[in-house]
Design a protein around this motif. Structure first.
Motif, short mmCIF file in Angstrom:
data_model
loop_
_atom_site.label_atom_id
_atom_site.label_comp_id
_atom_site.label_asym_id
_atom_site.label_seq_id
_atom_site.Cartn_x
_atom_site.Cartn_y
_atom_site.Cartn_z
N ASP A 170 0.74 -1.34 0.12
CA ASP A 170 -0.06 0.01 0.04
C ASP A 170 1.01 1.20 0.14
OD1 ASP A 170 -2.45 1.26 0.23
OD2 ASP A 170 -1.89 2.06 2.14
N LEU A 171 1.96 1.18 0.50
CA LEU A 171 2.79 2.43 0.85
C LEU A 171 3.55 2.58 -0.68
CD1 LEU A 171 4.73 2.46 4.03
CD2 LEU A 171 2.77 3.60 3.48
N GLN A 172 3.77 1.58 -1.67
CA GLN A 172 4.45 1.77 -2.72
C GLN A 172 3.54 2.89 -3.87
OE1 GLN A 172 7.40 0.49 -2.58
NE2 GLN A 172 6.42 -0.25 -0.55
N ASN A 173 4.35 3.98 -4.05
CA ASN A 173 3.72 5.11 -4.84
C ASN A 173 2.59 5.57 -4.19
OD1 ASN A 173 5.32 4.54 -7.30
ND2 ASN A 173 4.08 2.70 -7.62
N ALA A 174 2.43 5.48 -2.78
CA ALA A 174 1.51 6.45 -2.13
C ALA A 174 2.17 7.73 -2.10
CB ALA A 174 1.31 5.83 -0.63
N LYS A 193 12.74 13.20 3.52
CA LYS A 193 11.63 12.79 2.86
C LYS A 193 12.07 11.86 1.36
CE LYS A 193 9.67 16.64 2.65
NZ LYS A 193 10.12 17.59 3.77
N VAL A 194 13.25 12.35 0.97
CA VAL A 194 13.81 11.65 0.00
C VAL A 194 14.17 10.11 0.25
CG1 VAL A 194 15.48 11.55 -1.95
CG2 VAL A 194 14.45 13.74 -1.34
N GLU A 195 14.95 10.21 1.50
CA GLU A 195 15.37 8.70 1.91
C GLU A 195 13.85 7.92 2.19
OE1 GLU A 195 18.55 8.20 1.46
OE2 GLU A 195 18.19 6.21 2.17
N ALA A 196 12.82 8.60 2.62
CA ALA A 196 11.70 7.87 2.98
C ALA A 196 10.98 7.16 1.71
CB ALA A 196 10.87 8.61 3.65
N GLN A 197 11.25 7.93 0.72
CA GLN A 197 10.73 7.61 -0.51
C GLN A 197 11.55 6.23 -1.21
OE1 GLN A 197 9.53 10.42 -3.44
NE2 GLN A 197 8.98 8.87 -4.69
N ILE A 198 13.00 6.29 -0.91
CA ILE A 198 13.97 5.33 -1.49
C ILE A 198 13.59 4.10 -0.63
CG2 ILE A 198 16.12 4.72 -1.75
CD1 ILE A 198 16.98 7.82 -2.22
N THR A 199 13.42 4.65 0.58
CA THR A 199 13.29 3.24 1.43
C THR A 199 11.86 2.54 1.50
OG1 THR A 199 14.80 4.26 2.87
CG2 THR A 199 13.48 2.21 4.04
N PHE A 200 10.86 3.43 1.58
CA PHE A 200 9.33 2.73 1.83
C PHE A 200 8.54 3.11 0.65
CE2 PHE A 200 10.72 4.46 6.04
CZ PHE A 200 10.95 3.19 6.73
N GLY A 201 8.86 3.76 -0.43
CA GLY A 201 8.26 3.83 -1.64
C GLY A 201 7.17 5.09 -1.61
N TYR A 270 -4.64 11.12 -2.12
CA TYR A 270 -3.48 11.06 -1.05
C TYR A 270 -4.20 10.07 -0.16
CZ TYR A 270 -1.81 15.39 -2.51
OH TYR A 270 -1.07 16.48 -3.36
N LYS A 271 -3.25 9.47 0.51
CA LYS A 271 -3.56 8.28 1.49
C LYS A 271 -3.28 8.80 2.79
CE LYS A 271 -2.59 4.12 -1.47
NZ LYS A 271 -1.77 3.42 -1.88
N GLY A 272 -2.89 9.92 2.90
CA GLY A 272 -2.87 10.47 4.56
C GLY A 272 -2.49 11.95 4.35
#
Ligand code: MN
Length: 495
Positions: A170-174, A193-201, A270-272
């Motif tokens: 669910d987080l991929q591309n969220a 936030k950039v690292e979060a996107q790389i790590t969690f999607g 948006y999911k959140g």
């Protein structure tokens, strides 16, 4: 959230051509029996795939799994011996989470009848070892589940893992939206936030509060009337908020904010989201009931710009699909230090999710000392006792840590008549002193996700898939020096 039901986990059975068609037919038949039983227990589909007998078949199937947008993970089982050099090229390209199920079709050895045919079929004891070796050698993260497939613990572990990868998927591309920036001066709610996107999607982007205000301004009066009636049906409205009450207009303002916020989130997919009381230009009141109700509908939320908690809450709400109980944004607010009865009172200024309420919430209006706006409308309720946990996702600068504390919620013994917010009481495990000390040593935030229905194992599986550390504070953790050592070892290991 019904769209999750079409998602699939693929069940891969490894073998080879050596055994001949008769045995391979039996392998396929047995695997389908296992899939048939295990799928009953899952919130999504479990799909049997034809038995794999060669490098080419394995490579092609994993290619398909990567490419198929409904497939969110694979379960592998080596019923017979499947030489693992055959798996290397497939595993090299695997992009979906993997669970290695180590089971055997026959539970018991048939002592009187066992012969070489039985031995040739029931080979997972060594077949899965060959597979485990190549996974370890290739450093492929995975969940390992051991036991007979009819054992309830096995299906419960598969359920836990499925929920973890559902949250991950669910987080991929969220997309998450922040209205305004972080609360000024606060550190722990910040992050990369950039690292979060790389790590969690997932990605996080900011909109000025004015963009939300212009959406709110377009809400029609009739929609506001309707939503106020919903409030009246679903909650105990305090008398001043009723249709002839002195604060009815504030209820209408709150409903207007909810409708505008819902439209903004829906249009932007948006999911959140996050809000901050330091950036409310154009809003008449800090969003309270609107945030609470949106969380209940499945949106992630973090106050004061806390996008990490917003994303974690959304993921955990997804993981919990179909389970009793709820998940909420939470803050450790105030302590009760009575000897031998220590506990934490969790709450927030307004924003606790009614999915954890154990009673019909009351809808109230009270002044709020900060934010400099009109009195916000909020839902007030208590939360029942029982097992729960708090989870906190923090940014350590070069990596993320997920910190979990198992707690025992306490049914409130007092009415707290002057406390105008939803609240929860809990006793941290293993005890107040150890748990709080461990939390501080691990750098856990004051903001958490409070969960009544996600297991620790699911969060451990999630951390494994994300490739991040999970630090656990729980009943059997031992003394603090063990925990300190674990943090030190993790620091070296996750560098
Ligand atoms: Mn806060």
């Amino acid at each position: 959230m019904d769209s999750f039901k079409k998602l699939e986990i693929w069940f891969l059975t490894g073998s080879q051509h050596l055994y001949g068609q008769e045995t391979l037919n039996k392998v396929a038949d047995n695997a389908q029996h296992i899939v048939h039983l295990l799928k009953n227990n899952l919130p999504i589909q479990l799909v049997f795939k034809p038995v794999l007998k060669s490098s080419e078949e394995i490579y092609q199937l994993i290619l398909d799994a990567n490419y198929n947008t409904d497939c969110i993970g694979i379960i592998t089982w080596m019923h017979t011996f499947s030489p693992s050099k055959m798996w290397i090229n497939g595993l090299k390209i695997l992009q979906k989470p993997l669970c290695h199920l180590h089971t055997q079709f026959n539970r018991d050895i048939p002592w009187n009848d066992i012969d070489m045919d039985f031995m040739n079929l029931n080979q997972s004891a060594h077949g899965d070892r060959e597979f485990g070796y190549i996974l370890s050698r290739m450093k492929i993260p995975r969940k390992v589940i051991v036991g007979h497939w009819q054992n309830e613990r096995v299906s419960s572990q598969i359920n836990d893992w499925t929920r973890a990868i559902l949250g991950w998927h669910d987080l991929q591309n969220a997309k998450f939206v922040r209205f305004g920036d972080n609360m000024r001066q606060v550190a722990v709610t910040e992050g990369d936030k950039v690292e979060a996107q790389i790590t969690f999607g997932f990605q996080v982007n900011t909109h000025g509060i004015g963009d939300l205000v212009s959406e709110i301004d377009q809400v029609k009066a009739s929609e506001i009337d309707d939503l106020c009636e919903v409030y009246n049906q679903e909650y105990h409205l305090t008398s001043s908020l009723s249709i002839n009450g002195t604060h009815y207009n504030s209820l209408r303002e709150a409903a207007k904010i909810e409708l505008g916020l819902t439209n903004f989130l829906t249009k932007g997919q948006y999911k959140g989201f996050t809000t901050t009381f330091e950036d409310l230009h154009g809003l008449t009141q800090l969003p309270g009931i609107s945030v609470q109700r949106l969380m209940q509908k499945g949106f992630g939320f973090g106050a004061e710009g806390d996008w990490k908690t917003a994303a974690l809450l959304r993921a955990m709400k997804t993981m919990s699909i179909g389970l009793a109980g709820g998940n909420s944004f939470m803050e450790d607010y105030t302590y009760h230090f009575e000897p031998n009865n220590e506990m934490v009172l969790g709450a927030h200024m307004l924003e606790i999710c009614p999915s954890i309420a154990h009673e019909k919430p009351s809808c109230e209006i009270h002044p709020l000392g900060i934010g400099g706006k009109s009195d916000p409308v909020r839902l007030v309720f208590n939360v029942e006792g029982g097992k729960a946990l708090n989870a906190s996702l923090i940014d350590l600068g070069h990596r993320f840590r997920l910190l979990v504390n198992e707690v025992e919620a306490v049914t409130p013994l007092h009415t707290l008549p002057k406390l105008p917010v939803a609240r929860v009481l809990w006793k941290p495990q293993p005890d107040m002193e150890t748990a709080c000390a461990a939390w501080l040593l691990a750098g856990g935030a004051h903001h958490t996700v409070y969960s009544q229905n996600i297991s620790t194992e699911t969060l451990q599986d999630f951390a494994e898939v994300a490739g991040i550390e999970l630090a656990l504070i729980h009943k059997e953790m031992g003394n603090l020096s063990h925990f300190k050592n674990e943090l030190r070892q993790n620091e070296a290991s996750f560098k």
